[in-house]
Design a protein around this motif. Structure first.
Motif, PDB file in Angstrom:
ATOM      1  N   ASP A 104       0.823  -1.212   0.000  1.00 38.64           N
ATOM      2  CA  ASP A 104       0.000   0.000   0.000  1.00 38.64           C
ATOM      3  C   ASP A 104       0.855   1.259   0.000  1.00 38.64           C
ATOM      4  N   ASN A 105       2.004   1.216   0.689  1.00 39.22           N
ATOM      5  CA  ASN A 105       2.838   2.400   0.797  1.00 39.22           C
ATOM      6  C   ASN A 105       3.719   2.628  -0.426  1.00 39.22           C
ATOM      7  N   PHE A 106       3.696   1.703  -1.362  1.00 40.23           N
ATOM      8  CA  PHE A 106       4.372   1.902  -2.642  1.00 40.23           C
ATOM      9  C   PHE A 106       3.360   2.220  -3.755  1.00 40.23           C
ATOM     10  N   ILE A 107       2.094   2.276  -3.382  1.00 34.79           N
ATOM     11  CA  ILE A 107       1.039   2.519  -4.359  1.00 34.79           C
ATOM     12  C   ILE A 107       0.267   3.807  -4.051  1.00 34.79           C
ATOM     13  N   ALA A 108      -0.367   3.860  -2.869  1.00 32.81           N
ATOM     14  CA  ALA A 108      -1.230   4.995  -2.542  1.00 32.81           C
ATOM     15  C   ALA A 108      -0.521   6.350  -2.592  1.00 32.81           C
ATOM     16  N   PRO A 109       0.725   6.476  -2.115  1.00 35.68           N
ATOM     17  CA  PRO A 109       1.377   7.792  -2.196  1.00 35.68           C
ATOM     18  C   PRO A 109       1.586   8.294  -3.618  1.00 35.68           C
ATOM     19  N   PHE A 110       1.593   7.387  -4.595  1.00 41.63           N
ATOM     20  CA  PHE A 110       1.863   7.751  -5.984  1.00 41.63           C
ATOM     21  C   PHE A 110       0.600   7.903  -6.820  1.00 41.63           C
ATOM     22  N   VAL A 111      -0.353   7.006  -6.632  1.00 39.49           N
ATOM     23  CA  VAL A 111      -1.541   7.005  -7.495  1.00 39.49           C
ATOM     24  C   VAL A 111      -2.834   7.035  -6.705  1.00 39.49           C
ATOM     25  N   GLY A 112      -2.740   7.234  -5.388  1.00 39.36           N
ATOM     26  CA  GLY A 112      -3.934   7.391  -4.579  1.00 39.36           C
ATOM     27  C   GLY A 112      -4.424   8.826  -4.596  1.00 39.36           C
ATOM     28  N   GLU A 113      -5.526   9.068  -3.913  1.00 40.96           N
ATOM     29  CA  GLU A 113      -6.070  10.422  -3.842  1.00 40.96           C
ATOM     30  C   GLU A 113      -5.098  11.335  -3.106  1.00 40.96           C
ATOM     31  N   GLY A 114      -4.827  12.516  -3.644  1.00 42.70           N
ATOM     32  CA  GLY A 114      -3.915  13.455  -3.010  1.00 42.70           C
ATOM     33  C   GLY A 114      -2.484  12.962  -2.988  1.00 42.70           C
TER      34      GLY A 114
END
Length: 544
Positions: free
Chosen positions: A448-458
């Motif tokens: 999750d921490n290699f995905i959400a920071p890049f392509v998640g909201e905000g």
């Protein structure tokens, strides 16, 4: 005798080269025999970066390396990996079966370093302050760190010793987010709710206090030395093996290496570059040990999907089709890195080689077909931007190789341009670059921490790229699963979409190296499973 030690992942968890290196003197440092640590991380204040050590702004490996020693969190990741364990808290747990209500009971007798009592209200203030400033700060001055806490709906206190987090949606990774400095507890008397704390001061309850020595530079101040002293009011789970650590800032890995050899520092870690790794491996430096550990650091290219030259998906796909990761790693990093074909490192549950599956081997013919089909005229002209100092001097060579690979295809006309980090990052956040290089050191070791920071909201890059399926369906689905293997299908779909759209192009993942004099103990534990420097593990023993 010079030795090279390999620390297996099973011993130290999944470690990555994320945090500031250490070096120390030959019994030197201050008269009280502080362990002296060297780092190439540069900490400076500018008009755009006024508060490098404020938990509401700090969001890079180097500054987090300072905060982890000084700012306490409710939970923390254990040195050997695994689930977060209580730190300022006596206990924490999900109190429902949906992973939406998380409650913590504080240890009794908690105090800030100045002796003030620390209560549940201070935890609530600290968390809400980060979230408030995340909403308030201008986009080009917002580091994105508040996104780690964006899943919180409300924070409730029960008496002086209990905090309850009510989440917007199920999130099995929430305890790991609470273990980051973003959730650090600060003294409300020293931090305003609606304003960043300018400068380098830190007032909290962590295992150390810190005194910062600075020098004047253009537009602000720059740190030259940080002295961490044992906090007499600290009450938590950690056992400190030293009373004082001195961190010295170096302009280059080469000068830091020289200081270690000369006995002026005790430990060096971030950043040990390929040249120094080869030097310590092949030559016999009496009394120095090089420790190698598995790594989670990644490097990648980012694209502004609204910029005229890179808004066309075929251009980004063609770059992905041409770049030869194997040659890049071989020419620049050697055995200290390996090719990466996904945002998620190969050692993390949920990884899949999405870019390799889609693009296979580098091919200028396939790249030309992609551009031709989209009606893109060649050569495509653009600039690859990189930071000259944040990841070491070797970054320039990396971008020279990337430039040459693209230009030799005949499909691109690429030049490269480097800037120091203090001006590079604000420019990237302001959308000044169509293509740029960045690195990522994980907040916690989960896909999750290699995905959400890049392509998640905000996303923390302030990238205009947005995919509704990823944001509204796949990320929420993956977070519902406490068993991360059960989240693999959702995680794979996200990685496949990224490989198709190419808002980010993963390049390589690195290993972690620490070099130290052999009278320093605890070197094998100085990095935890999320690559955070644990200075309290270092001690001074008897050299061989």
């Amino acid at each position: 005798m010079n030795r090279k030690t390999l620390v297996p992942a099973v011993a130290v968890g999944l470690l990555a080269p994320v945090l500031a290196a250490c070096g120390g003197s030959d019994g030197g440092g201050d008269s009280d025999d502080a362990i002296v640590i060297g780092t190439t991380d540069a900490f400076a204040t500018t008009s755009k970066v006024p508060a490098p050590f404020d938990p509401a702004y700090s969001y890079d490996a180097g500054s987090w390396n300072v905060l982890r020693q000084t700012v306490q969190t409710l939970v923390m990741l254990p040195r050997g990996g695994g689930s977060p364990e209580p730190e300022a808290a006596e206990s924490c747990r999900f109190s429902d079966n949906m992973n939406k209500r998380y409650e913590c009971t504080l240890r009794s007798g908690l105090k800030f370093s100045n002796g003030d009592d620390l209560t549940a209200k201070d935890v609530k203030f600290s968390i809400e302050r980060v979230r408030h400033l995340g909403d308030k700060l201008p986009k080009d001055e917002n580091s994105g760190v508040a996104d780690l806490l964006s899943g919180i709906d409300t924070v409730e206190t029960v008496g002086d010793d209990k905090v309850v987090f009510h989440l917007n949606a199920s999130d099995a990774t929430f305890p790991q987010k609470l273990a980051t400095p973003a959730a650090g507890i600060v003294n409300p008397d020293s931090y305003e709710k609606g304003k960043l704390r300018a400068g380098f001061q830190v007032d909290a309850s962590g295992p150390y206090t810190v005194e910062i020595e600075t020098k004047q530079v253009d537009g602000g101040e720059e740190v030259v030395k940080s002295v961490f002293s044992k906090n007499p009011n600290y009450k938590g789970s950690l056992e400190l093996k030293n009373d004082k650590i001195e961190m010295r800032n170096f302009a280059s890995a080469g000068s830091m290496s020289t200081a270690l050899k000369d006995g002026d520092i005790d430990v060096m870690g971030r950043t040990i570059e390929p040249e120094q790794i080869k030097d310590f491996t092949e030559k016999d430096y009496d009394g120095i040990e090089l420790v190698e550990m598995p790594g989670l650091e990644i490097r990648y290219l980012g694209f502004d999907t609204d910029a005229p030259v890179t808004e066309e998906k075929a251009v980004r796909q063609a770059v992905a089709q041409v770049v030869d990761r194997s040659a890049l790693v071989s020419e620049v990093y050697g055995p200290s890195a390996q090719e990466l074909y996904s945002l998620v490192p190969s050692s993390i549950t949920g990884h899949t080689n999405s870019f390799s599956n889609k693009y296979r081997d580098p091919s200028k013919e396939k790249a030309a077909a992609l551009l031709n089909k989209a009606g893109v005229k060649t050569p495509v002209k653009f600039t690859l931007n990189y930071t000259t100092d944040h990841y070491g001097a070797v970054t320039k060579k990396e971008f020279e190789v990337l430039r040459d690979q693209l230009n030799e295809s005949g499909l691109f006309d690429v030049d490269i341009k480097g800037k120091p980090w203090k001006t590079y990052l604000p420019a990237e956040l302001a959308g000044k670059y169509s293509a740029y290089g960045m690195g990522w050191f994980p907040d916690f070791p989960d896909a999750d921490n290699f995905i959400a920071p890049f392509v998640g909201e905000g996303n923390f890059l302030n990238s205009p790229y947005s995919n509704d399926t990823i944001i509204n369906t796949l990320i929420p689905q993956s977070r519902q699963e406490a068993d991360r293997l059960a989240a693999a299908d959702s995680l794979k779909r996200i990685q496949d979409i990224v490989a198709e759209d190419v808002p980010i192009l993963p390049l390589w993942q690195g290993k972690t190296y620490v070099a130290a004099r052999d009278d320093i103990t605890g070197v094998e534990w100085v990095l935890n499973s999320s690559s955070n420097m644990l200075l309290w593990e270092l001690g001074r023993g008897i050299g061989e």
